[in-house]
Design a protein around this motif. Structure first.
Motif, mmCIF file in Angstrom:
data_model
loop_
_atom_site.group_PDB
_atom_site.id
_atom_site.type_symbol
_atom_site.label_atom_id
_atom_site.label_comp_id
_atom_site.label_asym_id
_atom_site.label_seq_id
_atom_site.Cartn_x
_atom_site.Cartn_y
_atom_site.Cartn_z
ATOM 1 N N GLU A 1 3.112 -7.077 -1.457
ATOM 2 C CA GLU A 1 2.756 -5.713 -1.045
ATOM 3 C C GLU A 1 3.022 -4.728 -2.187
ATOM 4 O O GLU A 1 2.224 -3.817 -2.424
ATOM 5 N N GLN A 2 4.115 -4.904 -2.902
ATOM 6 C CA GLN A 2 4.460 -3.981 -3.985
ATOM 7 C C GLN A 2 3.528 -4.124 -5.186
ATOM 8 O O GLN A 2 3.399 -3.188 -5.972
ATOM 9 N N ARG A 3 2.862 -5.262 -5.322
ATOM 10 C CA ARG A 3 1.921 -5.458 -6.426
ATOM 11 C C ARG A 3 0.544 -4.859 -6.140
ATOM 12 O O ARG A 3 -0.285 -4.756 -7.048
ATOM 13 N N ILE B 1 5.618 1.976 4.328
ATOM 14 C CA ILE B 1 6.178 1.694 5.654
ATOM 15 C C ILE B 1 6.304 0.187 5.852
ATOM 16 O O ILE B 1 7.319 -0.303 6.346
ATOM 17 N N ARG B 2 5.272 -0.556 5.436
ATOM 18 C CA ARG B 2 5.316 -2.015 5.564
ATOM 19 C C ARG B 2 6.424 -2.593 4.680
ATOM 20 O O ARG B 2 7.155 -3.486 5.103
ATOM 21 N N VAL B 3 6.558 -2.088 3.468
ATOM 22 C CA VAL B 3 7.596 -2.566 2.556
ATOM 23 C C VAL B 3 8.972 -2.328 3.162
ATOM 24 O O VAL B 3 9.833 -3.221 3.161
ATOM 25 N N ARG B 4 9.196 -1.138 3.713
ATOM 26 C CA ARG B 4 10.495 -0.832 4.335
ATOM 27 C C ARG B 4 10.767 -1.754 5.522
ATOM 28 O O ARG B 4 11.887 -2.248 5.700
ATOM 29 N N ALA B 5 9.746 -1.985 6.344
ATOM 30 C CA ALA B 5 9.915 -2.859 7.507
ATOM 31 C C ALA B 5 10.250 -4.289 7.063
ATOM 32 O O ALA B 5 11.142 -4.937 7.629
ATOM 33 N N LEU B 6 9.555 -4.762 6.043
ATOM 34 C CA LEU B 6 9.821 -6.108 5.533
ATOM 35 C C LEU B 6 11.222 -6.204 4.933
ATOM 36 O O LEU B 6 11.916 -7.216 5.103
#
Length: 76
Positions: free
Chosen positions: A22-24, A31-36
């Motif tokens: 996701e970060q790439r 929001i998805r990064v924080r949830a993961l």
């Protein structure tokens, strides 16, 4: 117990890979990064608790084994 630890570690690795993926992306979904990351942290905590529990069980067994041949002291 070892199977559970193995499964938790595998899931932790999968979540870590999803975070990296996701970060790439050109525009990562924060929001998805924080949830993961929260999921990854919870998995890490569960792994640590289970490992700590295993360590405590081993220490307790060792303690009992070392005290097995020790004579009891009079007056205690």
């Amino acid at each position: 117990m070892k199977q559970l630890l193995k499964a938790l570690r595998a899931r932790h690795s999968i979540v870590a890979a999803k975070i990296d993926e996701e970060q790439r992306r050109p525009q990562p979904d924060g929001i998805r990064v924080r949830a993961l990351k929260k999921i990854k942290l919870r998995l890490k905590e569960q792994i640590m608790l289970l490992e700590r529990g295993e360590t405590m069980k081993v220490a307790a067994v060792r303690s009992k084994a070392s005290n097995f041949g020790t004579p009891l002291l009079a007056g205690r």
